[in-house]
Design a protein around this motif. Structure first.
Motif, PDB file in Angstrom:
ATOM      1  N   ARG A  52       7.204 -67.508 -24.585  1.00 29.32           N
ATOM      2  CA  ARG A  52       7.253 -66.406 -25.531  1.00 29.32           C
ATOM      3  C   ARG A  52       8.633 -65.769 -25.417  1.00 29.32           C
ATOM      4  NH1 ARG A  52       2.444 -64.269 -24.322  1.00 29.32           N
ATOM      5  NH2 ARG A  52       1.275 -65.027 -26.096  1.00 29.32           N
ATOM      6  N   ASP A  54      11.509 -62.684 -26.270  1.00 27.28           N
ATOM      7  CA  ASP A  54      11.497 -61.218 -26.271  1.00 27.28           C
ATOM      8  C   ASP A  54      11.328 -60.656 -27.681  1.00 27.28           C
ATOM      9  OD1 ASP A  54      14.164 -62.264 -26.643  1.00 27.28           O
ATOM     10  OD2 ASP A  54      14.916 -60.222 -26.551  1.00 27.28           O
ATOM     11  N   LYS A  55      11.603 -61.459 -28.701  1.00 25.54           N
ATOM     12  CA  LYS A  55      11.418 -61.000 -30.085  1.00 25.54           C
ATOM     13  C   LYS A  55       9.996 -61.280 -30.572  1.00 25.54           C
ATOM     14  CE  LYS A  55      16.285 -61.631 -31.193  1.00 25.54           C
ATOM     15  NZ  LYS A  55      17.265 -62.583 -31.712  1.00 25.54           N
ATOM     16  N   ALA A  75      16.354 -69.615 -24.015  1.00 24.84           N
ATOM     17  CA  ALA A  75      16.503 -68.382 -24.794  1.00 24.84           C
ATOM     18  C   ALA A  75      17.651 -68.516 -25.796  1.00 24.84           C
ATOM     19  CB  ALA A  75      16.740 -67.201 -23.861  1.00 24.84           C
ATOM     20  N   GLN A  80      17.071 -65.945 -28.634  1.00 23.04           N
ATOM     21  CA  GLN A  80      16.374 -64.819 -27.990  1.00 23.04           C
ATOM     22  C   GLN A  80      17.217 -64.334 -26.810  1.00 23.04           C
ATOM     23  OE1 GLN A  80      12.775 -64.045 -28.724  1.00 23.04           O
ATOM     24  NE2 GLN A  80      12.951 -65.423 -30.456  1.00 23.04           N
ATOM     25  N   LYS A  81      16.960 -63.102 -26.366  1.00 24.76           N
ATOM     26  CA  LYS A  81      17.649 -62.613 -25.164  1.00 24.76           C
ATOM     27  C   LYS A  81      17.033 -63.238 -23.922  1.00 24.76           C
ATOM     28  CE  LYS A  81      19.654 -58.192 -26.529  1.00 24.76           C
ATOM     29  NZ  LYS A  81      19.311 -58.211 -27.956  1.00 24.76           N
ATOM     30  N   LYS A  82      15.692 -63.332 -23.927  1.00 24.33           N
ATOM     31  CA  LYS A  82      15.040 -64.008 -22.808  1.00 24.33           C
ATOM     32  C   LYS A  82      13.718 -64.605 -23.244  1.00 24.33           C
ATOM     33  CE  LYS A  82      12.635 -61.238 -19.735  1.00 24.33           C
ATOM     34  NZ  LYS A  82      11.924 -60.129 -19.243  1.00 24.33           N
ATOM     35  N   GLU A  84       9.955 -66.327 -21.513  1.00 27.80           N
ATOM     36  CA  GLU A  84       9.181 -66.646 -20.317  1.00 27.80           C
ATOM     37  C   GLU A  84       7.987 -67.502 -20.707  1.00 27.80           C
ATOM     38  OE1 GLU A  84       6.890 -62.457 -19.535  1.00 27.80           O
ATOM     39  OE2 GLU A  84       8.977 -62.604 -18.881  1.00 27.80           O
TER      40      GLU A  84
END
Length: 156
Positions: A52, A54-55, A75, A80-82, A84
């Motif tokens: 998933r 961060d957005k 990412a 995305q920034k990150k 997981e």
């Protein structure tokens, strides 16, 4: 052998593939076991990981079973920034698949999908056929076209 949903979808799309079965072990769901079981190099057998960003929203990453997903590269690939990885308990509800049988083909929803760029080095790669102990072997280009995947550098 029973046809899996993955095989039915590939048949409908008229994409060539072959299947390989192996004895899976509940205690060893590592992809290395799958690669050994079907007699293919671990670099050519791909595991499907769901993450998933961060957005929000799920992302799918397919990488060789002998490699680890680099979350920073993942990412970046997904803008995305990150990212997981989702918890294994969420997998069935999100994708329709269980751990060890997760395929990039035929998930409940179409998620942005990324395929490790080294897949392009091979005429064919293996991904889960949607159940443990069974793989579909097909061209990485056909797979990427079918699931709308981008080839990216994803591994550590």
């Amino acid at each position: 052998m029973m046809k899996t949903n993955v095989m039915r979808l590939l048949d409908q799309a008229k994409l060539p593939y072959r299947t390989a079965q192996y004895a899976y072990d509940e205690a060893d769901l590592s992809g290395l076991h799958a690669a050994e079981g079907i007699g293919m190099a671990p670099e050519q057998v791909f595991k499907t990981l769901v993450a998933r960003g961060d957005k929000g929203g799920c992302l799918v990453f397919c990488i060789p079973v002998c490699c680890a997903l680099d979350l920073k590269k993942a990412a970046k690939a997904a803008g995305q920034k990150k990212v997981e990885l989702v918890h294994v308990k969420e997998l069935l509800g999100l994708t329709g698949y269980i751990r060890g049988g997760c395929s990039p083909i035929g998930m409940k929803k179409r998620f942005p999908t990324f395929l490790e760029e080294t897949a392009q080095l091979y005429d064919e790669i293996a991904v889960s056929a949607g159940q443990r102990g069974c793989q579909v072997i097909l061209s990485p280009g056909d797979l990427a076209d079918y699931v709308g995947a981008q080839f990216q550098d994803l591994t550590e």
